[in-house]
Write a protein that holds these residues in place. Structure first.
Motif, mmCIF file in Angstrom:
data_model
loop_
_atom_site.group_PDB
_atom_site.id
_atom_site.type_symbol
_atom_site.label_atom_id
_atom_site.label_comp_id
_atom_site.label_asym_id
_atom_site.label_seq_id
_atom_site.Cartn_x
_atom_site.Cartn_y
_atom_site.Cartn_z
ATOM 1 N N ALA A 6 35.972 10.058 59.715
ATOM 2 C CA ALA A 6 34.669 9.974 59.050
ATOM 3 C C ALA A 6 34.578 10.950 57.890
ATOM 4 O O ALA A 6 34.015 10.633 56.832
ATOM 5 N N ASN A 7 35.146 12.133 58.061
ATOM 6 C CA ASN A 7 35.112 13.132 56.986
ATOM 7 C C ASN A 7 35.966 12.710 55.799
ATOM 8 O O ASN A 7 35.598 12.926 54.643
ATOM 9 N N VAL A 8 37.115 12.109 56.077
ATOM 10 C CA VAL A 8 37.954 11.609 54.994
ATOM 11 C C VAL A 8 37.235 10.505 54.237
ATOM 12 O O VAL A 8 37.285 10.431 53.002
ATOM 13 N N LEU A 9 36.521 9.641 54.969
ATOM 14 C CA LEU A 9 35.808 8.538 54.345
ATOM 15 C C LEU A 9 34.758 9.044 53.352
ATOM 16 O O LEU A 9 34.699 8.574 52.212
ATOM 17 N N ILE A 10 33.933 10.006 53.778
ATOM 18 C CA ILE A 10 32.885 10.477 52.873
ATOM 19 C C ILE A 10 33.464 11.289 51.724
ATOM 20 O O ILE A 10 32.903 11.321 50.633
ATOM 21 N N THR A 11 34.606 11.939 51.960
ATOM 22 C CA THR A 11 35.259 12.669 50.876
ATOM 23 C C THR A 11 35.746 11.721 49.799
ATOM 24 O O THR A 11 35.626 11.996 48.595
ATOM 25 N N GLU A 12 36.280 10.587 50.211
ATOM 26 C CA GLU A 12 36.807 9.620 49.261
ATOM 27 C C GLU A 12 35.714 8.778 48.612
ATOM 28 O O GLU A 12 35.979 8.004 47.700
ATOM 29 N N LEU A 13 34.485 8.930 49.073
ATOM 30 C CA LEU A 13 33.380 8.142 48.539
ATOM 31 C C LEU A 13 32.592 8.885 47.472
ATOM 32 O O LEU A 13 31.660 8.345 46.898
ATOM 33 N N TYR B 90 31.433 17.354 44.021
ATOM 34 C CA TYR B 90 30.471 17.527 45.103
ATOM 35 C C TYR B 90 31.115 17.602 46.482
ATOM 36 O O TYR B 90 30.407 17.678 47.481
ATOM 37 N N ARG B 91 32.420 17.585 46.551
ATOM 38 C CA ARG B 91 33.070 17.558 47.860
ATOM 39 C C ARG B 91 32.900 18.868 48.623
ATOM 40 O O ARG B 91 32.787 18.872 49.842
ATOM 41 N N ARG B 92 32.894 19.989 47.901
ATOM 42 C CA ARG B 92 32.706 21.272 48.584
ATOM 43 C C ARG B 92 31.330 21.338 49.231
ATOM 44 O O ARG B 92 31.177 21.784 50.369
ATOM 45 N N ARG B 93 30.321 20.906 48.485
ATOM 46 C CA ARG B 93 28.966 20.924 49.037
ATOM 47 C C ARG B 93 28.853 20.007 50.245
ATOM 48 O O ARG B 93 28.199 20.343 51.237
ATOM 49 N N ALA B 94 29.489 18.866 50.157
ATOM 50 C CA ALA B 94 29.454 17.938 51.282
ATOM 51 C C ALA B 94 30.129 18.539 52.507
ATOM 52 O O ALA B 94 29.657 18.383 53.639
ATOM 53 N N GLY B 95 31.242 19.246 52.287
ATOM 54 C CA GLY B 95 31.946 19.876 53.399
ATOM 55 C C GLY B 95 31.138 20.983 54.042
ATOM 56 O O GLY B 95 31.096 21.118 55.275
ATOM 57 N N ILE B 96 30.472 21.791 53.221
ATOM 58 C CA ILE B 96 29.634 22.867 53.759
ATOM 59 C C ILE B 96 28.471 22.290 54.557
ATOM 60 O O ILE B 96 28.134 22.778 55.638
ATOM 61 N N GLU C 127 30.852 28.971 44.578
ATOM 62 C CA GLU C 127 30.183 28.441 43.396
ATOM 63 C C GLU C 127 30.130 29.467 42.264
ATOM 64 O O GLU C 127 30.269 29.133 41.090
ATOM 65 N N GLN C 128 29.939 30.754 42.623
ATOM 66 C CA GLN C 128 29.766 31.772 41.601
ATOM 67 C C GLN C 128 31.073 32.358 41.096
ATOM 68 O O GLN C 128 31.227 32.664 39.913
ATOM 69 N N LEU C 129 32.042 32.537 42.006
ATOM 70 C CA LEU C 129 33.265 33.243 41.635
ATOM 71 C C LEU C 129 34.500 32.354 41.629
ATOM 72 O O LEU C 129 35.589 32.819 41.294
ATOM 73 N N GLY C 130 34.342 31.102 42.003
ATOM 74 C CA GLY C 130 35.503 30.230 42.033
ATOM 75 C C GLY C 130 36.193 30.299 43.374
ATOM 76 O O GLY C 130 35.739 30.953 44.308
ATOM 77 N N ARG C 131 37.331 29.625 43.491
ATOM 78 C CA ARG C 131 38.001 29.486 44.776
ATOM 79 C C ARG C 131 38.936 30.629 45.095
ATOM 80 O O ARG C 131 39.268 30.878 46.232
ATOM 81 N N ARG C 132 39.393 31.327 44.079
ATOM 82 C CA ARG C 132 40.469 32.292 44.307
ATOM 83 C C ARG C 132 40.033 33.451 45.196
ATOM 84 O O ARG C 132 40.673 33.780 46.187
ATOM 85 N N LEU C 133 38.901 34.080 44.872
ATOM 86 C CA LEU C 133 38.464 35.253 45.615
ATOM 87 C C LEU C 133 38.147 34.958 47.074
ATOM 88 O O LEU C 133 38.578 35.686 47.963
ATOM 89 N N PRO C 134 37.375 33.896 47.407
ATOM 90 C CA PRO C 134 37.067 33.647 48.816
ATOM 91 C C PRO C 134 38.298 33.469 49.685
ATOM 92 O O PRO C 134 38.356 33.963 50.799
ATOM 93 N N PHE C 135 39.313 32.767 49.178
ATOM 94 C CA PHE C 135 40.514 32.552 49.984
ATOM 95 C C PHE C 135 41.230 33.868 50.234
ATOM 96 O O PHE C 135 41.638 34.175 51.349
#
Length: 494
Positions: free
Chosen positions: A220-227, A232-238, A398-406
């Motif tokens: 189901a998660n793959v389906l909504i990601t591909e839709l 907006y995929r990050r927001r949907a995942g959160i 959203e504010q700092l990008g993906r690099r710092l959180p990881f």
């Protein structure tokens, strides 16, 4: 040349249609969380002690309170603590006429350490007021306590195996079809679990739940990601994770109202049957349909998305670009995760972080749960902790990008393990946090689309793409008004 995302943007990359589908999938996340966490209440083990023949009659004869019965007839724990032994009893005849109501163990000096003991042979007595649970009904305590852990271990094993199997089959039979099949099996196995006549059947049905619950949720998660479009995929995942956390917070209220384990199991299972109605409510992934050269079905869904968002499928998209649909793409394999060097490295790093993250999460919940002191508040806190954590992570991304959180998130996870308990083996958390620095997203690179791109990550960094593509041509075969999207069809060219 336009891409599939461009088509989605034109018809609504994250419009009302997608939001409706996402909401329906989020409801499944609420219920899935109950399968994950429900065992906390289903298998709760209340205070217990050995049942001794004759003690009940003696208690009634001597008019003892429950506390007096414990003081007179239960041995202390072997560790010398003040608590009573839960797995041993005195090997004496309480029906003997020499037993005194005032002091039944008068012939023993300074307590009872010299009295012979034996293991529980006549079952257990559970604390008054304790509700029926898997542990109490099947006597899964003391020497049989491992059987209680085994039921959860079988569920987790099912999660692992089922995710791999359904992830594979979803690429062959479709995301929607596999989701619905997994939901059906999960519903039936959960229902049968509530009526398990024996421990063996309970383990079987619990394993079936594991095999299909997480795998179906993944589909189901793959389906909504591909839709939706990538933006907006990050927001949907959160939001999906928030739904899961809300389900955890809701579970204690349900367990409080329905404390008996069979009733609770029924309550957290019945909603799964409602999700079978999604056969008519959610679409198949148009991306998957195109990859399978099912252009007519894909076009129909794209028109539905456009209509649901108040748009039309514009004819300016004569051609869109997607990944080449060759035999290798059509036949995915779990071995692809470890077949090539870069994939092996990334798989290992991600596995390390998911194991480690579980330890950090459980440790945090355990310490916060101690503030509550009861199982209902503990589980509620675990869900409440996840919600602000998910929001904070989203805001940082959203504010700092993906690099710092990881990087920082991984390092902080390892550091928190180390500082929290100063346990040497927790150093593995710090190692896992450092390993994320070697992932492409941590390096700020655009994520590769294929295994070939992963193995040529240096070329990818410089912008040289080595993946082959195919074109999806949108055209009309009849003379109709340009707004008549019914005349549009998709043709796949190699």
């Amino acid at each position: 040349m336009a891409t599939f995302d461009d088509v989605l943007v034109s018809i609504g990359g994250f419009g009302q249609y997608q939001k409706k589908i996402f909401f329906l999938v989020y409801l499944t996340s609420v219920v899935v969380s109950h399968v994950y966490i429900g065992f906390v209440f289903l298998g709760v083990t209340p205070d217990h002690w050995c049942r001794s023949p004759g003690v009940t009659e003696l208690r009634n004869k001597c008019n003892w309170s429950l506390e007096q019965e414990k003081n007179y007839t239960l041995p202390l724990g072997r560790s010398g603590s003040s608590s009573y032994s839960q797995c041993e009893r005195y090997d004496i005849d309480w029906n003997s006429s020499s037993v005194s109501c005032e002091n039944p163990l008068l012939f023993v000096q300074n307590g009872s350490w010299d009295l012979p003991r034996t293991a529980c042979q006549d079952g257990w007595v559970f604390e008054n007021g304790s509700s029926s649970s898997i542990a109490t009904e099947f006597n899964l305590v003391c020497a049989n306590a491992w059987k209680l852990d085994l039921t959860q271990a079988c569920l987790n094993l099912g999660f692992m195996v089922g995710t791999m199997i359904l992830g594979y089959t979803a690429d062959i039979f479709g995301r929607k079809r596999c989701f619905l099949f997994a939901t059906f099996v999960t519903s039936v196995s959960g229902l049968l679990l509530a009526f398990s006549p024996s421990y063996i059947w309970l383990v079987i049905f619990r394993t079936l739940q594991g095999l299909f619950t997480r795998g179906g949720w993944l589909c189901a998660n793959v389906l909504i990601t591909e839709l939706t479009v990538s933006e907006y995929r990050r927001r949907a995942g959160i939001a999906n994770q928030l739904s899961f956390s809300f389900g955890i917070m809701l579970l204690p209220a349900i367990a409080y109202l329905l404390p008996a384990w069979r009733n609770l199991q029924l309550m957290i299972t019945i909603p799964n049957f409602l999700f079978l109605s999604y056969y008519w409510l959610i679409p198949e992934s148009p991306r998957w349909l195109i990859s399978q050269k099912k252009d007519v079905e894909a076009l129909k869904i794209l028109r539905q998305v456009a209509k649901g968002n108040g748009n039309i499928l514009s004819m300016k998209f004569k051609t869109i670009t997607i990944e080449k649909n060759d035999e290798k793409v059509n036949c995915p394999s779990v071995m692809e995760l470890v077949r090539t060097p870069q994939m092996r490295k990334h798989t290992f790093i991600l596995m390390m972080n998911w194991f480690t993250s579980g330890l950090v999460y459980q440790g945090l919940v355990m310490h916060l749960g101690n503030l509550g002191g009861n199982i209902y508040l503990d589980v509620f806190i675990s869900g409440a902790v996840e919600i602000p954590a998910s929001i904070i992570i989203f805001l940082v991304i959203e504010q700092l990008g993906r690099r710092l959180p990881f990087a920082a998130g991984g390092l902080l996870s390892g550091g928190s393990c180390l500082v929290a308990a100063f346990v040497p083996e927790r150093v593995i958390g710090l190692i896992a946090g450092s390993l994320v620095l070697f992932l492409p997203e941590t390096k700020g690179l655009t994520l590769p689309h294929t295994i070939e791109d992963v193995e040529n990550i240096r070329w990818w960094k410089s912008g040289v793409l080595k993946t082959s593509y195919q074109h999806v041509v949108l055209h009309t075969t009849e003379t109709h008004n340009a707004k008549d999207t019914a005349s549009v069809k998709i043709v796949l060219n190699s």
